[in-house]
Design a protein around this motif. Structure first.
Motif, PDB file in Angstrom:
ATOM      1  N   LEU A   1       0.705  -1.004  -0.152  1.00 21.36           N
ATOM      2  CA  LEU A   1      -0.004  -0.810   0.530  1.00 21.36           C
ATOM      3  C   LEU A   1       0.674   1.762  -0.540  1.00 21.36           C
ATOM      4  N   ILE A   2       1.851   1.331   0.756  1.00 18.22           N
ATOM      5  CA  ILE A   2       2.497   1.875   0.417  1.00 18.22           C
ATOM      6  C   ILE A   2       3.279   3.158  -0.836  1.00 18.22           C
ATOM      7  N   SER A   3       3.787   1.911  -1.427  1.00 22.29           N
ATOM      8  CA  SER A   3       4.095   2.294  -3.336  1.00 22.29           C
ATOM      9  C   SER A   3       2.770   3.277  -3.978  1.00 22.29           C
ATOM     10  N   HIS A   4       1.547   2.204  -3.435  1.00 23.18           N
ATOM     11  CA  HIS A   4       0.537   2.885  -4.062  1.00 23.18           C
ATOM     12  C   HIS A   4       0.013   3.833  -4.083  1.00 23.18           C
ATOM     13  N   ILE A   5      -0.349   4.067  -2.516  1.00 22.93           N
ATOM     14  CA  ILE A   5      -0.520   6.008  -2.363  1.00 22.93           C
ATOM     15  C   ILE A   5       0.209   6.370  -2.084  1.00 22.93           C
ATOM     16  N   GLN A   6       1.151   6.454  -2.415  1.00 19.78           N
ATOM     17  CA  GLN A   6       2.418   7.388  -3.000  1.00 19.78           C
ATOM     18  C   GLN A   6       1.731   7.839  -4.071  1.00 19.78           C
ATOM     19  N   GLU A   7       1.908   6.923  -5.136  1.00 21.61           N
ATOM     20  CA  GLU A   7       1.584   7.264  -6.608  1.00 21.61           C
ATOM     21  C   GLU A   7       0.366   8.089  -6.747  1.00 21.61           C
ATOM     22  N   TYR A   8      -0.895   7.888  -6.179  1.00 24.26           N
ATOM     23  CA  TYR A   8      -2.519   8.027  -5.936  1.00 24.26           C
ATOM     24  C   TYR A   8      -1.906   9.806  -5.316  1.00 24.26           C
ATOM     25  N   LEU A   9      -1.282   9.339  -4.418  1.00 19.20           N
ATOM     26  CA  LEU A   9      -1.100  11.549  -4.411  1.00 19.20           C
ATOM     27  C   LEU A   9      -0.978  11.768  -5.028  1.00 19.20           C
ATOM     28  N   ILE A  10       0.570  11.884  -5.784  1.00 24.26           N
ATOM     29  CA  ILE A  10       1.782  12.353  -7.016  1.00 24.26           C
ATOM     30  C   ILE A  10       0.209  12.694  -8.063  1.00 24.26           C
ATOM     31  N   ASN A  11      -0.239  11.676  -8.510  1.00 27.09           N
ATOM     32  CA  ASN A  11      -1.014  12.114 -10.033  1.00 27.09           C
ATOM     33  C   ASN A  11      -2.458  12.519  -9.672  1.00 27.09           C
ATOM     34  N   HIS A  12      -2.976  12.192  -8.478  1.00 23.74           N
ATOM     35  CA  HIS A  12      -4.270  12.790  -8.550  1.00 23.74           C
ATOM     36  C   HIS A  12      -4.719  13.413  -7.552  1.00 23.74           C
ATOM     37  N   GLN A  13      -3.319  14.151  -6.158  1.00 23.85           N
ATOM     38  CA  GLN A  13      -3.618  14.784  -4.969  1.00 23.85           C
ATOM     39  C   GLN A  13      -2.721  16.633  -5.043  1.00 23.85           C
ATOM     40  N   THR A  14      -2.066  16.683  -5.970  1.00 19.95           N
ATOM     41  CA  THR A  14      -0.212  17.502  -5.932  1.00 19.95           C
ATOM     42  C   THR A  14      -1.319  18.592  -5.510  1.00 19.95           C
ATOM     43  N   GLU A  15      -2.608  19.622  -4.989  1.00 14.48           N
ATOM     44  CA  GLU A  15      -2.648  20.800  -4.833  1.00 14.48           C
ATOM     45  C   GLU A  15      -2.684  20.570  -3.170  1.00 14.48           C
ATOM     46  N   PHE A  16      -2.700  19.172  -2.809  1.00 13.98           N
ATOM     47  CA  PHE A  16      -2.694  18.770  -1.266  1.00 13.98           C
ATOM     48  C   PHE A  16      -1.385  19.418  -0.594  1.00 13.98           C
ATOM     49  N   LEU A  17      -0.264  19.671  -1.839  1.00 13.36           N
ATOM     50  CA  LEU A  17       1.690  19.577  -1.029  1.00 13.36           C
ATOM     51  C   LEU A  17       1.091  21.933  -1.142  1.00 13.36           C
ATOM     52  N   HIS A  18       0.437  22.351  -1.425  1.00 14.08           N
ATOM     53  CA  HIS A  18       0.431  24.398  -1.302  1.00 14.08           C
ATOM     54  C   HIS A  18      -0.472  24.057  -0.016  1.00 14.08           C
ATOM     55  N   GLN A  19      -1.024  23.326   0.957  1.00 16.09           N
ATOM     56  CA  GLN A  19      -1.885  23.368   2.095  1.00 16.09           C
ATOM     57  C   GLN A  19      -0.741  23.637   2.846  1.00 16.09           C
ATOM     58  N   ASN A  20       0.368  22.952   3.063  1.00 19.34           N
ATOM     59  CA  ASN A  20       0.944  23.154   4.243  1.00 19.34           C
ATOM     60  C   ASN A  20       2.364  22.353   3.278  1.00 19.34           C
ATOM     61  N   PRO A  21       3.017  23.487   3.006  1.00 17.89           N
ATOM     62  CA  PRO A  21       4.266  22.751   2.264  1.00 17.89           C
ATOM     63  C   PRO A  21       5.133  22.247   3.711  1.00 17.89           C
ATOM     64  N   THR A  22       5.476  23.025   4.584  1.00 21.30           N
ATOM     65  CA  THR A  22       6.097  23.414   5.833  1.00 21.30           C
ATOM     66  C   THR A  22       6.212  22.314   6.241  1.00 21.30           C
ATOM     67  N   GLY A  23       5.032  21.452   6.315  1.00 24.53           N
ATOM     68  CA  GLY A  23       4.523  20.719   7.740  1.00 24.53           C
ATOM     69  C   GLY A  23       4.750  19.500   7.011  1.00 24.53           C
ATOM     70  N   ILE A  24       3.784  19.392   5.246  1.00 25.60           N
ATOM     71  CA  ILE A  24       4.099  17.729   4.646  1.00 25.60           C
ATOM     72  C   ILE A  24       5.220  17.705   4.723  1.00 25.60           C
TER      73      ILE A  24
END
Length: 464
Positions: A117-140
């Motif tokens: 699941l670790i690889s699968h969820i990373q891939e999902y974040l990268i391909n479908h949730q790229t805007e999440f990095l804008h919300q809290n870049p320092t914390g993330i």
């Protein structure tokens, strides 16, 4: 037929998960008012998770009335339900989760050692949730950095921030960034920022960390010592020689008290003495600049779109058909026509960019031919451009060559005693250039009639 049987098997295990028949494990997920009790089967948990396998074999869990007891206050009931459902039936649904929750799920999955699941969820974040990095870049960034298994996500975050540094550097929490992470970023050759912006960001971070006002005239000796210690590890990472003389004087030299004196001396000598080279080994210009001190990758993407006569946003920082190879920098190679032709003749298509002294304006042009020969050359593909504010690509004006059947259009002028002259823009063997906005070859795009060039660069365009 095998896929049908697998589906049936998955459905049967999902029913077992939902009915809880014969469970021997109780798991409390969540904390305080948000705690939920889950029932599971030790055999299934052992087979599917290395974490539970170790927990049962090493007797980590307490046992009450024949039931194993686990407490996971750091995993919310909602996310734990998703994880258990995956353990039982191999299905996971992520599309209804927002980026921060997906990251929390990834952290939980990493703790439970569900490698697939670790690889699968990373891939999902990268391909479908790229805007999440804008919300809290320092914390993330700090969270991802702490998990060694998040390699793909870590590389993505670094590349994204290097490509769009404002995500992090302009965020409210940038000054809370841990020193090792800031150091790691400043070491990057592909950090897409002007060097002076990197220096100013570093100072802002330092002053906030030390709770000291940005006013050298009011610093005590203790303040100076604190700032020097805070900056010590970062100063060698700043490419000071890529900072313009004006910015150096007004934005670096005023902090001479907190910088090594030999560095200040060498930089003063570099900027004052003509043709002076750096005395010490210095880091190369950051790659995003393509060794330029004038333009950024945003400019390159825009130029590429213009060259191919596409919409201005057709190409971006990751998609460009051209490599921009620096042929000539007037500050580096000598501000004279002979040096220009020595470096730029017989190189094919080129882009040149010039900084107008005493302003933020950049001007330049595209020559699809070459600079060798003597006289005028005609082409339908050349253009001039102007950026009122060189750091802001939205301040641009583009002027394509005018083609008139009744007029011989010398779009390009090649003379051994001139630099990159085009149409009515003449670049004599000095830094005092002229432009006739009423000329017939290019439209008026706001280039001054007489101006002094602080520095200019020429790039060869290589099709990739």
């Amino acid at each position: 037929m095998s896929s049908k049987f697998l589906t049936e098997l998955s459905n049967d295990y999902e029913k077992l998960f939902e009915t809880e028949i014969g469970y021997d494990v109780i798991i409390y997920a969540g904390e305080e008012q948000n705690v939920k009790e889950f029932h599971a089967h030790s055999n299934i948990l052992c087979i599917r998770s290395q974490y539970f396998r170790s927990a049962f074999s090493n007797e980590w869990a307490e046992k009450i009335n024949g039931k194993f007891i686990f407490r996971k206050p750091n995993i919310s009931p909602h996310l734990f339900n998703i994880i258990l459902r995956f353990i039982y039936c191999g299905n996971i649904e992520l599309k209804n989760l927002q980026g921060p929750d997906v990251l929390k799920l990834l952290i939980a999955v990493d703790e439970l050692n569900l490698q697939q699941l670790i690889s699968h969820i990373q891939e999902y974040l990268i391909n479908h949730q790229t805007e999440f990095l804008h919300q809290n870049p320092t914390g993330i960034l700090e969270t991802v950095y702490q998990h060694e298994t998040f390699t793909d996500l870590w590389n993505f975050c670094l590349e994204k921030i290097c490509e769009e540094p404002k995500i992090l550097f302009n965020s409210d929490n940038f000054t809370n960034l841990k020193a090792p992470l800031l150091e790691l970023l400043l070491k990057r050759d592909d950090l897409n920022m002007d060097e002076i912006e990197i220096w100013e960001s570093l100072l802002r971070w330092c002053f906030t960390q030390q709770n000291i006002k940005n006013d050298p005239t009011k610093w005590s000796k203790d303040d100076v010592t604190k700032i020097e210690r805070s900056l010590h590890r970062f100063v060698p990472l700043i490419r000071f020689y890529d900072i313009s003389p004006t910015d150096f004087f007004y934005k670096v030299y005023c902090y001479k008290e907190i910088l090594p004196q030999d560095l200040i001396h060498n930089l003063l000598e570099f900027h004052i003495v003509p043709n002076m080279k750096p005395k010490t080994n210095v880091a190369p210009s950051r790659k995003y600049l393509h060794d330029s001190t004038l333009i950024k990758s945003d400019h390159v993407a825009l130029f590429s779109s213009w060259i191919d006569k596409k919409n201005s946003s057709y190409y971006n920082n990751k998609k460009s058909p051209y490599k921009f190879e620096l042929l000539y920098n007037s500050n580096r190679d000598g501000f004279n026509a002979a040096s220009f032709h020595k470096n730029c003749d017989n190189k094919g298509a080129t882009i040149w960019i010039a900084k107008i002294q005493g302003s933020t304006q950049l001007i330049g042009g595209y020559n699809p031919l070459d600079w060798n020969g003597c006289g005028g050359k005609s082409t339908a593909d050349s253009f001039l451009f102007s950026f009122t504010d060189g750091n802001n690509i939205s301040s641009t004006k583009l002027g394509r060559v005018k083609m008139n059947d009744d007029v011989f259009c010398s779009a390009i002028y090649c003379f051994c005693d001139q630099g990159p002259s085009m149409g009515s823009l003449f670049c004599p063997d000095s830094n005092n250039w002229t432009y006739d906005a009423s000329g017939i070859r290019y439209p008026n795009i706001g280039i001054p009639s007489n101006f002094t060039v602080e520095n200019y660069e020429v790039f060869q365009l290589i099709k990739q």
